[in-house]
Design a protein around this motif. Sequence first.
Motif, short mmCIF file in Angstrom:
data_model
loop_
_atom_site.label_atom_id
_atom_site.label_comp_id
_atom_site.label_asym_id
_atom_site.label_seq_id
_atom_site.Cartn_x
_atom_site.Cartn_y
_atom_site.Cartn_z
N ARG A 114 0.41 -1.15 -0.18
CA ARG A 114 0.38 -0.24 0.25
C ARG A 114 0.95 1.03 0.24
N VAL A 115 0.61 1.57 -0.82
CA VAL A 115 1.05 3.19 -0.02
C VAL A 115 0.48 4.44 -0.79
N PRO A 116 0.97 5.96 -0.50
CA PRO A 116 -0.21 7.13 -1.09
C PRO A 116 -0.67 7.52 -2.11
N GLU A 117 -1.53 7.61 -2.16
CA GLU A 117 -2.58 7.82 -3.51
C GLU A 117 -0.93 8.97 -3.94
N GLY A 118 -1.45 9.02 -5.07
CA GLY A 118 -0.74 10.05 -5.86
C GLY A 118 1.23 10.30 -6.23
N THR A 119 1.56 8.29 -5.70
CA THR A 119 2.81 7.76 -5.45
C THR A 119 3.23 7.74 -7.23
N LEU A 120 4.46 8.82 -8.02
CA LEU A 120 4.77 8.15 -8.51
C LEU A 120 5.76 7.26 -8.88
N ILE A 121 5.14 6.50 -9.77
CA ILE A 121 6.69 5.44 -9.98
C ILE A 121 7.81 5.34 -11.44
N ARG A 122 8.85 5.83 -10.84
CA ARG A 122 9.89 6.00 -11.46
C ARG A 122 11.24 4.59 -11.79
N ASN A 123 11.69 4.62 -12.79
CA ASN A 123 12.34 4.14 -13.10
C ASN A 123 13.25 4.34 -12.48
N LEU A 129 9.71 8.70 -15.69
CA LEU A 129 7.78 8.41 -15.02
C LEU A 129 7.58 6.89 -15.41
N ILE A 130 7.14 6.07 -14.87
CA ILE A 130 6.38 5.25 -15.13
C ILE A 130 5.24 5.41 -15.54
N ILE A 131 4.16 5.59 -14.24
CA ILE A 131 2.90 5.91 -14.23
C ILE A 131 2.96 5.89 -12.27
N ASP A 132 2.03 7.26 -12.90
CA ASP A 132 0.82 7.96 -11.27
C ASP A 132 0.58 7.36 -10.72
N LEU A 133 0.21 6.92 -9.71
CA LEU A 133 -0.77 5.99 -8.84
C LEU A 133 -1.62 6.81 -8.40
N ILE A 134 -2.58 7.14 -9.19
CA ILE A 134 -4.02 7.35 -8.67
C ILE A 134 -5.51 6.60 -8.15
N GLU A 135 -5.49 6.17 -8.71
CA GLU A 135 -6.75 5.33 -8.71
C GLU A 135 -6.63 3.96 -8.57
N SER A 136 -5.96 3.40 -9.89
CA SER A 136 -5.65 1.99 -10.17
C SER A 136 -4.26 1.41 -10.02
N PRO A 137 -4.34 0.46 -9.60
CA PRO A 137 -3.42 -0.64 -8.72
C PRO A 137 -2.34 -0.57 -10.10
N PHE A 138 -0.90 -1.47 -9.64
CA PHE A 138 0.27 -1.28 -10.40
C PHE A 138 0.86 -2.66 -10.06
N LEU A 139 1.14 -3.77 -11.55
CA LEU A 139 1.80 -4.66 -11.63
C LEU A 139 3.28 -4.30 -11.19
N ALA A 140 3.64 -4.52 -9.85
CA ALA A 140 5.56 -4.17 -9.76
C ALA A 140 5.97 -5.43 -10.63
N ALA A 141 6.17 -6.43 -9.84
CA ALA A 141 7.18 -7.86 -10.97
C ALA A 141 5.64 -9.01 -10.29
N ARG A 142 6.25 -9.76 -11.85
CA ARG A 142 5.06 -10.50 -11.93
C ARG A 142 5.91 -12.11 -11.51
N GLY A 143 4.58 -12.63 -10.66
CA GLY A 143 5.30 -14.58 -10.10
C GLY A 143 5.89 -15.00 -11.23
N GLY A 144 6.59 -15.40 -10.99
CA GLY A 144 6.99 -16.87 -11.61
C GLY A 144 6.01 -18.37 -12.07
N LEU A 145 6.25 -18.55 -12.95
CA LEU A 145 5.13 -19.47 -13.25
C LEU A 145 5.10 -21.16 -12.89
N GLY A 146 4.65 -21.70 -12.61
CA GLY A 146 4.63 -23.60 -12.29
C GLY A 146 5.01 -24.26 -13.24
#
Length: 353
Positions: A114-123, A129-146
């Motif tokens: 959980r991060v505050p609304e309006g957090t900027l996600i950068r490389n 800038l990658i995304i500005d988190l306002i409402e929608s969640p952001f998939l930061a890292a995918r899990g590996g397949l079984g």
Amino acid sequence: MRIFYRLANSSTALIRVDKGKSKTVRASTFVDQLKLRVIGGKGGDGCVAFTKHFAKEYAGPDGGNGGNGGHVIFQPTKEISSLANIPSIVRADNGEPGKADNCDGKNASPTIIRVPEGTLIRNSEDRKLIIDLIESPFLAARGGLGGKGNKFFTTAVNQSPMICEYGSRGEIMNYFLEMAVIAHVGLVGYPNAGKSTLLSALTRARPKVASYPFTTLKPNVGIIPFDDFSQIRVADIPGLIEGAWRNKGLGHEFLRHIQRCVCLIYIIDLTWDPEKQLQALKNELNMYDPTLTEKPSIVVGNKIDLEDAQMNSNNFRTDLNISGKHSVNLKALISLVKDFYDESKEKTSNILL
């Protein structure tokens, strides 16, 4: 007992003026920038197993598949206002391995950060800038397949495969998180102009107030509630100095916090050269981001209760003269702020209203 401010638009500001604020000093750690690594969960390994039934020696393979590793997801929320509780390394859970008797491993649940609304996600490298988190969640890292069990590899030619797959590793990503304080109103002014005192008078916030400059080292946010269930967030931005747009001192650390504000209030200390203060403040904002000077603004002369301030106010035009310390003209100021808020509520899309 409550004393309400009845405004011109019939809204009532619920400001309790008779109740003292707590004197308890609470430790506060405010973190608005953070570099972190996120690691997706590893997928579970597949299983090599064969069915064993009575009087049926070669019943066939029954190794199950491994479960998928968990994702790492950033979820914006209003419930937190700092990045202080986010660890520098976030690792999601691994998927469970497959088992015999065609039992697939359990998929790992996603790890929600959980991060505050309006957090900027950068490389983390180039700070792009990658995304500005306002409402929608952001998939930061995918899990590996079984991995697949040996049951999956059964063919007409090979009825007893002795192979399975390892689960794949999750993604490893590095990010730079930057929080921009989300407020409807930003108080902008020189150090020791009375911004913290005004915020304390308008809201229940408890910013540090002292008689020397730079007492505010981090943004403070207070809330003015109204009886129509609307709330106006007011941010006390640390004092600006000349050259802040060049990142002098902590210029960029402060200036970026007012980019989301709907309205700016220039707090001018009337005890010394108010015209110079206003021009310098506008120049700093314009040099940093020209759109800041285009925002709706209110010029407020503070410390009108002092003799020098009364003399300077005769030659300096403001929208309103107040005294944050003695609560002079605060009702009129709240009325102006509410008008700006109502006008901007439907027009502004770059802030959460």
